[in-house]
Design a protein around this motif. Structure first.
Motif: not given
Length: 446
Positions: A254, A257, A265, A268, A271, A300, A405, A409, A412, A423, A426
């Motif tokens: 996170p 990200l 995050p 994220f 999801k 995402l 994960t 990440m 993205v 976005e 997302f």
């Protein structure tokens, strides 16, 4: 008339997991201390272990895993060809590769560094003096040079048949580039591949609805045989690996990200729950790849031109969870056998484990084979691996969830940097939910 609200797929998977664990513990309790117990039903004597554990649970779990693996090769090849042939600018492919591989290797190096730091701080193996004996036989790990040589296929059809993901990726990239440069013929073939990709994704959605049952069978069998005394003996090692896995998955990813994209995050992680549960249940990045691809694209908001490249690549080379296990296990085994590792040894472990992650197959238990190579690099007894096998299955489940994960990440981040990211998808909490359930009656009647 009120309609009954259906449980989400995530909720059904959680129910399947909990039910499987409970049933597994129940069977372990009633089978304890006996070779076999019989169940009398309608005048018939049914052997509990043979019928339920080795029969129903084993068959159901294996069919579920097989159905997921069935999709891996066609999904990776078709989606990667579609993504690559859509890149008319071949320099863009170079940027995607550079960004993706760079991020994957950086997160892997961070993972193993964090793992070894916590292992040195807590000392899970300190105070135990073991003597090395050659009692553990492990398959030979390939050399780093051989790993890079093996990336390039000599027979792409054989690579697909054997499921060699790195070779499939290389061939798909070359095939997609050739299609992009061929003109009208390439455009006609691209249309066929795009249609085929839609069909495969629909098949993924259908199989996802069977996941709660597959998860139940897998965990019911696992918890029937798990040895709790082994977990207690290696409790410190287990907790150190688990702690680093959670920190890396819930904090490091996170933070990266947020720093590189500015995205929330929390959204994220929410999801990613469903895909992470799949990864936890199957212990296989490759088997979970269809669900990871679906999540990255539909929930995402990463465009297929990016996800079709980054997700299969990540399932093959991004093994942060495996690197964490290798880092902690190396320190743990060194402490058990009273071996003092130098600073250069630690650097060698970081480098070797980071590069070895490229050659670690995304299947359950493959990390143990690569751990043998890491141990050999710093002169530690390979038989020390036998000490951690008892708890590795549970840790394997968790580190697979971390691996996928990380795949999402990086996808993205790369998608955002390339402008191939929606976005609004997302930030939409219901994005992708309409794909969770299929009306099979409607499919049959139509």
């Amino acid at each position: 008339m009120t309609t009954k609200k259906k449980l989400s797929l995530t909720s059904r998977i959680v129910i399947g997991m909990l039910a499987g664990i409970a049933v597994g513990i129940f069977f372990q309790f009633i089978l304890a201390g006996a070779e076999e117990r019989q169940l009398s039903l309608l005048g018939l004597s049914i052997p509990l272990r043979a019928f339920f554990v080795d029969g129903i649970f084993h068959i159901g779990g294996e069919i579920f895993i097989a159905s997921l693996r069935m999709l891996v090769v066609p999904l990776v090849f078709v989606s990667l060809v579609c993504g690559t042939c859509s890149l008319s600018d071949t320099s863009k492919l170079g940027r995607l590769g550079g960004k993706s591989i760079g991020l994957y290797l950086i997160t892997t190096a961070l993972a193993i560094s964090l793992a070894m730091a916590l292992a040195l701080l807590t000392g899970p193996g300190v105070g135990v003096e073991l003597q090395a004996e050659s009692t553990f036989d492990v398959s030979a790990a390939p050399s780093l040079a051989q790993v890079f040589i093996n990336i390039f296929p000599t027979n792409p059809i054989q690579s697909m048949a054997s499921g060699n993901m790195l070779q499939i990726i290389v061939f798909a990239l070359l095939f997609g580039i050739a299609m992009a440069l061929t003109g009208k013929a390439g455009e006609r073939l691209a249309g066929i591949f795009n249609d085929l990709n839609e069909v495969i994704l629909r098949l993924v959605t259908i199989l996802m609805n069977l996941a709660p049952y597959g998860v139940f069978f897998l965990l019911a069998k696992l918890f029937t045989f798990i040895r709790y005394e082994t977990i207690l003996n290696l409790f410190m090692y287990f907790m150190v690996v688990l702690t680093v896995l959670l920190v890396h998955g819930l904090l490091v990813y996170p933070v990266i990200l947020k720093a590189l994209t500015g995205l929330n995050p929390i959204i994220f992680l929410k999801k990613m729950r469903e895909a992470a549960l799949f990864g936890f249940s199957t212990s296989s990045s490759s088997a979970t790849l269809p669900i990871t691809m679906e999540t990255v694209t539909k929930k995402l908001g990463v465009k297929n031109t990016i996800s079709s490249f980054t997700v299969p690549l990540g399932a093959t080379i991004n093994m942060d969870g495996t690197a964490i296990m290798q880092g902690v296990a190396t320190v743990f085994i060194a402490q058990l056998f009273g071996v003092d590792l130098s600073f250069s040894d630690f650097l060698m472990v970081i480098l070797t484990a980071t590069l070895a992650s490229i050659g670690t197959a995304g299947v359950p238990g493959a990390g143990l084979i690569m751990l043998a190579m890491v141990l050999q690099q710093v002169g530690l007894p390979v038989e020390g691996i036998a000490l951690i096998i008892g708890v590795d299955r549970l840790l394997d489940m968790t580190r697979t969830a971390v691996n996928i994960t990380g795949d999402a990440m990086v996808s993205v981040v790369v998608g955002k940097s390339e402008g191939e990211f929606d976005e609004s998808v997302f930030n939409d909490p219901r994005a992708g939910l309409k794909e969770e359930s299929i009306d099979f009656h409607h499919l049959r009647d139509s």
